[in-house]
Design an enzyme around this catalytic site. Structure first.
Site, PDB file in Angstrom:
ATOM      1  CE  LYS A   1     -17.835 -36.744 -19.174  1.00 45.63           C
ATOM      2  NZ  LYS A   1     -17.935 -37.192 -17.785  1.00 45.63           N
TER       3      LYS A   1
ATOM      4  CD  GLU B   1     -18.457 -37.511 -11.892  1.00 45.66           C
ATOM      5  OE1 GLU B   1     -19.262 -38.121 -11.193  1.00 45.66           O
ATOM      6  OE2 GLU B   1     -18.654 -37.245 -13.092  1.00 45.66           O
TER       7      GLU B   1
HETATM    8  N1  LIG Z   1     -20.759 -34.313 -20.190  1.00 47.95           N
HETATM    9  C1  LIG Z   1     -21.890 -34.750 -20.657  1.00 47.95           C
HETATM   10  O1  LIG Z   1     -21.932 -35.264 -21.710  1.00 47.95           O
HETATM   11  C2  LIG Z   1     -23.166 -34.585 -19.851  1.00 47.95           C
HETATM   12  C3  LIG Z   1     -23.214 -33.714 -18.755  1.00 47.95           C
HETATM   13  C4  LIG Z   1     -24.429 -33.555 -18.077  1.00 47.95           C
HETATM   14  C5  LIG Z   1     -25.550 -34.283 -18.487  1.00 47.95           C
HETATM   15  N2  LIG Z   1     -25.444 -35.147 -19.545  1.00 47.95           N
HETATM   16  C6  LIG Z   1     -26.620 -35.918 -20.002  1.00 47.95           C
HETATM   17  O2  LIG Z   1     -27.636 -34.984 -20.346  1.00 47.95           O
HETATM   18  C7  LIG Z   1     -28.913 -35.537 -20.045  1.00 47.95           C
HETATM   19  C8  LIG Z   1     -29.668 -34.545 -19.175  1.00 47.95           C
HETATM   20  O3  LIG Z   1     -29.748 -33.335 -19.896  1.00 47.95           O
HETATM   21  P1  LIG Z   1     -30.831 -32.237 -19.555  1.00 47.95           P
HETATM   22  O4  LIG Z   1     -30.865 -31.973 -18.095  1.00 47.95           O
HETATM   23  O5  LIG Z   1     -30.571 -31.112 -20.478  1.00 47.95           O
HETATM   24  O6  LIG Z   1     -32.211 -32.973 -19.844  1.00 47.95           O
HETATM   25  P2  LIG Z   1     -32.912 -33.577 -21.162  1.00 47.95           P
HETATM   26  O7  LIG Z   1     -32.101 -33.426 -22.365  1.00 47.95           O
HETATM   27  O8  LIG Z   1     -33.358 -34.937 -20.765  1.00 47.95           O
HETATM   28  O9  LIG Z   1     -34.194 -32.615 -21.263  1.00 47.95           O
HETATM   29  C9  LIG Z   1     -35.074 -32.500 -20.148  1.00 47.95           C
HETATM   30  C10 LIG Z   1     -36.498 -32.202 -20.581  1.00 47.95           C
HETATM   31  O10 LIG Z   1     -36.588 -30.852 -21.017  1.00 47.95           O
HETATM   32  C11 LIG Z   1     -37.231 -30.779 -22.304  1.00 47.95           C
HETATM   33  N3  LIG Z   1     -36.663 -29.579 -22.923  1.00 47.95           N
HETATM   34  C12 LIG Z   1     -35.417 -29.396 -23.427  1.00 47.95           C
HETATM   35  N4  LIG Z   1     -35.240 -28.113 -23.762  1.00 47.95           N
HETATM   36  C13 LIG Z   1     -36.403 -27.477 -23.483  1.00 47.95           C
HETATM   37  C14 LIG Z   1     -36.835 -26.124 -23.584  1.00 47.95           C
HETATM   38  N5  LIG Z   1     -36.002 -25.147 -23.994  1.00 47.95           N
HETATM   39  N6  LIG Z   1     -38.110 -25.826 -23.225  1.00 47.95           N
HETATM   40  C15 LIG Z   1     -38.959 -26.800 -22.743  1.00 47.95           C
HETATM   41  N7  LIG Z   1     -38.605 -28.075 -22.595  1.00 47.95           N
HETATM   42  C16 LIG Z   1     -37.324 -28.413 -22.961  1.00 47.95           C
HETATM   43  C17 LIG Z   1     -36.931 -32.107 -22.939  1.00 47.95           C
HETATM   44  O11 LIG Z   1     -37.893 -32.428 -23.916  1.00 47.95           O
HETATM   45  C18 LIG Z   1     -37.003 -33.053 -21.740  1.00 47.95           C
HETATM   46  O12 LIG Z   1     -38.348 -33.382 -21.480  1.00 47.95           O
HETATM   47  C19 LIG Z   1     -28.680 -36.873 -19.379  1.00 47.95           C
HETATM   48  O13 LIG Z   1     -28.889 -37.896 -20.322  1.00 47.95           O
HETATM   49  C20 LIG Z   1     -27.223 -36.808 -18.946  1.00 47.95           C
HETATM   50  O14 LIG Z   1     -26.620 -38.079 -18.928  1.00 47.95           O
HETATM   51  C21 LIG Z   1     -24.301 -35.293 -20.236  1.00 47.95           C
END
Ligand SMILES: NC(=O)c1ccc[n+]([C@@H]2O[C@H](COP(=O)([O-])OP(=O)(O)OC[C@H]3O[C@@H](n4cnc5c(N)ncnc54)[C@H](O)[C@@H]3O)[C@@H](O)[C@H]2O)c1
Length: 375
Positions: A140, A242
């Protein structure tokens, strides 16, 4: 190094998770023999990207595109800017898009890769537990529309997943909690036999994060791999992931950013367990296991976190849940993943792990969670 090949539908996706492994990761990317690479990179991880970039640039032209990740930027306009950047730097059909960052960068770069010349290769370089153990194990890709999260997107298999687990150690705690909660969900809804391994990983997280990530990585792969092989588009049995996301999404959106996704999903899993018990599906011992496992996440107390949630507003959010349409649900009900035992979801006649739940029962279950004395 944890490495292998993940089957997602008909695609075989090689993965490599190691520590301090820039040379090995660079060699894996170079083995794809791209003409050039566009590196979509989260601005927070530029220091982690630098050693990899130095090595890659000896092998191919690399064109960094820095992303300031925030959900309000996860839009088609950002995808378009990335595409323009790739074309301006003469990316061709053999080029790769490298996505280095959390789930947000992975989704945006993945959508761009699916669109550029109608599809170029995508390499995930995840830097958060959510991305490394969950989002990249998926086809996705997506972006937000004004009306809501991830409302547009595409399915694309990555050509490679490469992760240096030391990258994840710089992530601030609220974001770490989200990845850890998704792994707790895997334990409760899919692989309860790994409960002790999860608890040990959680205990090691503060002092030995990298060892902890190693264990969480195995847990993420063990839970997701069988489902991705048979349900790569996550429309049938993989909907089990989910779990906790119905009440969880409603709480997250009502909090307008104050509650992290991870915390919201944790409360959502407790609500789903209470609904399951109320409908006579799950016994009290398994409900208690939920509270015991999730209390280890050191969430704020339920009274503090949930005391002010407006019940009518919660019911209204549940009525617009994005799982409507996966199964027929009568007016006044919301589709939820429910459990009859840990690791055993209730399925419909087509094997989908969703059941319509009257919204007032979901709200009553939420009230039980909000009044609980354990967390
Ligand atoms: N199946 C899928 O495609 C799927 C599954 C779960 C989540 N998502 C998507 O992923 C996003 C959430 O991802 P997330 O939780 O990784 O958050 P994110 O990508 O929004 O990152 C969160 C924060 O962490 C910071 N960051 C990233 N890596 C870092 C590191 N190693 N050290 C310090 N800071 C760091 C980023 O700059 C940001 O401020 C959402 O948009 C969600 O919709 C997609």
């Amino acid at each position: 190094m944890l490495e292998g090949s993940l089957r997602i539908g008909s695609a075989a996706v090689p993965y490599r998770y190691g520590t301090d492994c820039a040379d090995a990761l660079c060699a894996s990317i170079a083995a794809l023999r791209p003409a050039s690479a566009v590196l979509a990179v989260d601005e927070a991880v530029l220091a982690h990207a630098e050693p990899l970039l130095r090595r890659l640039e000896r092998r191919m032209p690399v064109h960094p595109f820095v992303i300031a990740p925030a959900e309000q930027h996860k839009r088609l306009s950002l995808v378009e800017s990335l595409l323009d950047h790739a074309v301006a730097h003469r990316a061709d059909r053999t080029s790769v898009i490298l996505a280095m960052g959390g789930g947000l960068v992975g989704n945006v770069a993945g959508l761009a890769a699916s669109l550029l010349y109608r599809g170029v290769r995508l390499v995930h370089l995840p830097t958060t537990p959510v991305a490394a153990f969950d989002a990249v194990l998926s086809l996705k890709q997506g972006a937000n529309l004004r009306a809501g999260k991830n409302l547009c997107g595409a399915y694309l298999a990555p050509s490679l997943i490469c992760c240096d687990l030391t990258w994840l150690a710089t992530l601030p705690r609220p974001h770490l909690l989200t990845g850890v909660t998704e792994m707790a969900k895997n334990v409760l809804a899919v692989v309860p036999g790994r409960k002790d391994a999860f608890r040990e990983a959680l205990a090691r997280l503060p002092k030995h994060p990298v060892e902890s990530f190693d264990a969480l990585c195995e847990l993420g792969l063990a839970a997701k791999a069988p489902f991705l092989a048979t349900d790569p588009h996550e429309r049938n049995e993989a909907l089990v992931f989910e779990y906790g996301h119905t009440v969880g999404h409603a709480l997250e959106s009502l909090s307008a950013g104050a509650m992290s996704h991870g915390e919201a999903v944790a409360w959502g899993m407790l609500a789903a367990a209470e609904v399951s018990a109320q409908l006579g599906l799950l016994d009290q011992a398994d409900v208690d296991s939920h509270y015991a496992l999730l209390s280890a996440l050191r969430l704020p107390s339920a009274r503090t976190a949930l005391g002010d949630v407006d019940r009518a507003a919660l019911a209204a959010r549940l009525a617009t849940d994005n799982k409507r349409g996966h199964i027929p649900s009568p007016a006044g009900s919301v589709p939820m993943v429910l459990l009859r035992r840990l690791g055993e979801p209730v399925t419909d006649a087509d094997g989908r792990p969703l059941a319509p739940v009257p919204i007032e029962i979901a709200v009553e279950a939420f009230e039980k969670v909000a009044a609980n004395e354990v967390i």
